[in-house]
Design a protein around this motif. Structure first.
Motif, PDB file in Angstrom:
ATOM      1  N   ALA A  50      -5.580   7.070  -9.490  1.00 19.00           N
ATOM      2  CA  ALA A  50      -5.793   5.719  -8.962  1.00 19.00           C
ATOM      3  C   ALA A  50      -6.738   5.741  -7.758  1.00 19.00           C
ATOM      4  O   ALA A  50      -7.582   4.855  -7.611  1.00 19.00           O
ATOM      5  CB  ALA A  50      -4.454   5.083  -8.593  1.00 19.00           C
ATOM      6  N   ALA A  51      -6.620   6.761  -6.922  1.00 11.03           N
ATOM      7  CA  ALA A  51      -7.486   6.856  -5.738  1.00 11.03           C
ATOM      8  C   ALA A  51      -8.942   7.091  -6.143  1.00 11.03           C
ATOM      9  O   ALA A  51      -9.857   6.449  -5.604  1.00 11.03           O
ATOM     10  CB  ALA A  51      -6.999   7.975  -4.814  1.00 11.03           C
ATOM     11  N   VAL A  52      -9.165   7.989  -7.076  1.00  9.67           N
ATOM     12  CA  VAL A  52     -10.544   8.257  -7.520  1.00  9.67           C
ATOM     13  C   VAL A  52     -11.111   7.013  -8.209  1.00  9.67           C
ATOM     14  O   VAL A  52     -12.275   6.648  -7.998  1.00  9.67           O
ATOM     15  CB  VAL A  52     -10.605   9.501  -8.431  1.00  9.67           C
ATOM     16  CG1 VAL A  52     -11.999   9.677  -9.014  1.00  9.67           C
ATOM     17  CG2 VAL A  52     -10.185  10.749  -7.664  1.00  9.67           C
ATOM     18  N   ALA A  53     -10.295   6.329  -8.994  1.00 10.77           N
ATOM     19  CA  ALA A  53     -10.750   5.090  -9.628  1.00 10.77           C
ATOM     20  C   ALA A  53     -11.109   4.047  -8.574  1.00 10.77           C
ATOM     21  O   ALA A  53     -12.106   3.329  -8.716  1.00 10.77           O
ATOM     22  CB  ALA A  53      -9.672   4.549 -10.566  1.00 10.77           C
ATOM     23  N   ALA A  54     -10.324   3.989  -7.495  1.00 15.27           N
ATOM     24  CA  ALA A  54     -10.606   3.029  -6.414  1.00 15.27           C
ATOM     25  C   ALA A  54     -11.908   3.367  -5.693  1.00 15.27           C
ATOM     26  O   ALA A  54     -12.602   2.471  -5.216  1.00 15.27           O
ATOM     27  CB  ALA A  54      -9.445   2.996  -5.424  1.00 15.27           C
ATOM     28  N   VAL A  55     -12.251   4.636  -5.618  1.00 15.99           N
ATOM     29  CA  VAL A  55     -13.524   5.036  -4.997  1.00 15.99           C
ATOM     30  C   VAL A  55     -14.695   4.723  -5.928  1.00 15.99           C
ATOM     31  O   VAL A  55     -15.747   4.238  -5.494  1.00 15.99           O
ATOM     32  CB  VAL A  55     -13.504   6.537  -4.629  1.00 15.99           C
ATOM     33  CG1 VAL A  55     -14.887   7.038  -4.264  1.00 15.99           C
ATOM     34  CG2 VAL A  55     -12.515   6.794  -3.498  1.00 15.99           C
ATOM     35  N   LEU A  92      -7.153  -1.461  -6.403  1.00 18.05           N
ATOM     36  CA  LEU A  92      -6.530  -1.243  -5.090  1.00 18.05           C
ATOM     37  C   LEU A  92      -5.057  -1.633  -5.101  1.00 18.05           C
ATOM     38  O   LEU A  92      -4.219  -0.940  -4.508  1.00 18.05           O
ATOM     39  CB  LEU A  92      -7.272  -2.023  -4.002  1.00 18.05           C
ATOM     40  CG  LEU A  92      -8.594  -1.436  -3.548  1.00 18.05           C
ATOM     41  CD1 LEU A  92      -9.274  -2.373  -2.557  1.00 18.05           C
ATOM     42  CD2 LEU A  92      -8.404  -0.053  -2.940  1.00 18.05           C
ATOM     43  N   GLY A  93      -4.730  -2.723  -5.759  1.00 18.71           N
ATOM     44  CA  GLY A  93      -3.324  -3.121  -5.882  1.00 18.71           C
ATOM     45  C   GLY A  93      -2.504  -2.049  -6.582  1.00 18.71           C
ATOM     46  O   GLY A  93      -1.393  -1.706  -6.141  1.00 18.71           O
ATOM     47  N   LEU A  94      -3.064  -1.508  -7.645  1.00 20.68           N
ATOM     48  CA  LEU A  94      -2.395  -0.425  -8.370  1.00 20.68           C
ATOM     49  C   LEU A  94      -2.217   0.788  -7.464  1.00 20.68           C
ATOM     50  O   LEU A  94      -1.124   1.376  -7.406  1.00 20.68           O
ATOM     51  CB  LEU A  94      -3.211  -0.053  -9.610  1.00 20.68           C
ATOM     52  CG  LEU A  94      -2.618   1.010 -10.519  1.00 20.68           C
ATOM     53  CD1 LEU A  94      -1.373   0.495 -11.211  1.00 20.68           C
ATOM     54  CD2 LEU A  94      -3.655   1.445 -11.547  1.00 20.68           C
ATOM     55  N   LEU A  95      -3.253   1.155  -6.748  1.00 18.80           N
ATOM     56  CA  LEU A  95      -3.182   2.302  -5.843  1.00 18.80           C
ATOM     57  C   LEU A  95      -2.108   2.103  -4.770  1.00 18.80           C
ATOM     58  O   LEU A  95      -1.327   3.016  -4.489  1.00 18.80           O
ATOM     59  CB  LEU A  95      -4.542   2.559  -5.192  1.00 18.80           C
ATOM     60  CG  LEU A  95      -4.595   3.661  -4.130  1.00 18.80           C
ATOM     61  CD1 LEU A  95      -4.200   5.009  -4.707  1.00 18.80           C
ATOM     62  CD2 LEU A  95      -5.990   3.722  -3.515  1.00 18.80           C
ATOM     63  N   VAL A  96      -2.051   0.926  -4.205  1.00 20.31           N
ATOM     64  CA  VAL A  96      -1.077   0.659  -3.142  1.00 20.31           C
ATOM     65  C   VAL A  96       0.353   0.775  -3.661  1.00 20.31           C
ATOM     66  O   VAL A  96       1.194   1.448  -3.055  1.00 20.31           O
ATOM     67  CB  VAL A  96      -1.322  -0.730  -2.499  1.00 20.31           C
ATOM     68  CG1 VAL A  96      -0.152  -1.170  -1.633  1.00 20.31           C
ATOM     69  CG2 VAL A  96      -2.612  -0.713  -1.692  1.00 20.31           C
ATOM     70  N   VAL A  97       0.640   0.133  -4.795  1.00 20.42           N
ATOM     71  CA  VAL A  97       2.040   0.149  -5.257  1.00 20.42           C
ATOM     72  C   VAL A  97       2.450   1.517  -5.786  1.00 20.42           C
ATOM     73  O   VAL A  97       3.589   1.941  -5.580  1.00 20.42           O
ATOM     74  CB  VAL A  97       2.352  -0.969  -6.281  1.00 20.42           C
ATOM     75  CG1 VAL A  97       2.247  -2.339  -5.642  1.00 20.42           C
ATOM     76  CG2 VAL A  97       1.519  -0.868  -7.530  1.00 20.42           C
ATOM     77  N   VAL A  98       1.551   2.239  -6.446  1.00 24.37           N
ATOM     78  CA  VAL A  98       1.940   3.564  -6.952  1.00 24.37           C
ATOM     79  C   VAL A  98       2.095   4.547  -5.799  1.00 24.37           C
ATOM     80  O   VAL A  98       2.995   5.398  -5.821  1.00 24.37           O
ATOM     81  CB  VAL A  98       0.981   4.075  -8.053  1.00 24.37           C
ATOM     82  CG1 VAL A  98      -0.352   4.531  -7.503  1.00 24.37           C
ATOM     83  CG2 VAL A  98       1.632   5.197  -8.846  1.00 24.37           C
ATOM     84  N   THR A  99       1.277   4.411  -4.773  1.00 29.63           N
ATOM     85  CA  THR A  99       1.439   5.264  -3.592  1.00 29.63           C
ATOM     86  C   THR A  99       2.758   4.942  -2.884  1.00 29.63           C
ATOM     87  O   THR A  99       3.501   5.847  -2.488  1.00 29.63           O
ATOM     88  CB  THR A  99       0.251   5.093  -2.628  1.00 29.63           C
ATOM     89  OG1 THR A  99      -0.954   5.417  -3.318  1.00 29.63           O
ATOM     90  CG2 THR A  99       0.398   5.993  -1.408  1.00 29.63           C
ATOM     91  N   ALA A 100       3.046   3.661  -2.736  1.00 34.02           N
ATOM     92  CA  ALA A 100       4.310   3.264  -2.109  1.00 34.02           C
ATOM     93  C   ALA A 100       5.504   3.776  -2.910  1.00 34.02           C
ATOM     94  O   ALA A 100       6.484   4.269  -2.324  1.00 34.02           O
ATOM     95  CB  ALA A 100       4.369   1.740  -1.975  1.00 34.02           C
TER      96      ALA A 100
END
Length: 156
Positions: A50-55, A92-100
């Protein structure tokens, strides 16, 4: 940033990475949201996808805008661009919730963690479905711009 790499538009190269990584992050997020054993084993890998996709998503958007400037005006490209510009918010929404989810689920067994994990798991499924659908919409609009746009080009 170069517009072309070895004759290929940067947009075409980066888009393929986004088209692979976002669905992987979506599927991984849904799996780790509903399967705790997978979360323990693969959760941080999913966060990495998710982080690489967000970048890469804004790079794809920016390179698409550069490519659009070289092409004749086209309603299909404009529709693709408008959808593509909003994809970052889904990723970014996906990254935030999966990280949380991962941060909370790795906390010690405090009383609040189990309900928080359940809420975050539900949010992960929702964010995953939304990101997956929007990625499909952006990709479909891009494919239509390329392949239907060919029909609109004058014969050489």
């Amino acid at each position: 940033m170069p517009e072309f790499i070895d004759g290929l538009p940067l947009h075409a190269l980066v888009v393929h990475a986004v088209v692979v990584l976002v669905p992987l992050a979506v599927l991984g997020t849904i799996v780790i949201a509903v399967w705790p054993a997978a979360r323990r084993r693969f959760g941080w890998l999913v966060v990495g996808f998710a982080a690489v996709a967000a970048v890469l998503t804004p790079i794809a958007s920016s390179s698409g805008e550069d490519l659009e400037k070289r092409l004749p005006e086209n309603d299909l490209i404009k529709a693709h661009e408008e959808l593509g510009d909003t994809l970052i918010w889904f990723v970014l929404g996906l990254l935030v919730v999966v990280t949380a989810l991962m941060v909370v689920s790795t906390r010690s067994a405090e009383a609040w963690t189990k309900p928080a994990v359940i809420v975050l798991a539900v949010l992960c499924v929702g964010a995953g479905v939304a990101a997956g659908i929007h990625t499909y919409r952006v990709g479909d609009a891009g494919a239509r711009a390329v392949w239907d746009g060919i029909d609109q080009q004058p014969a050489r």
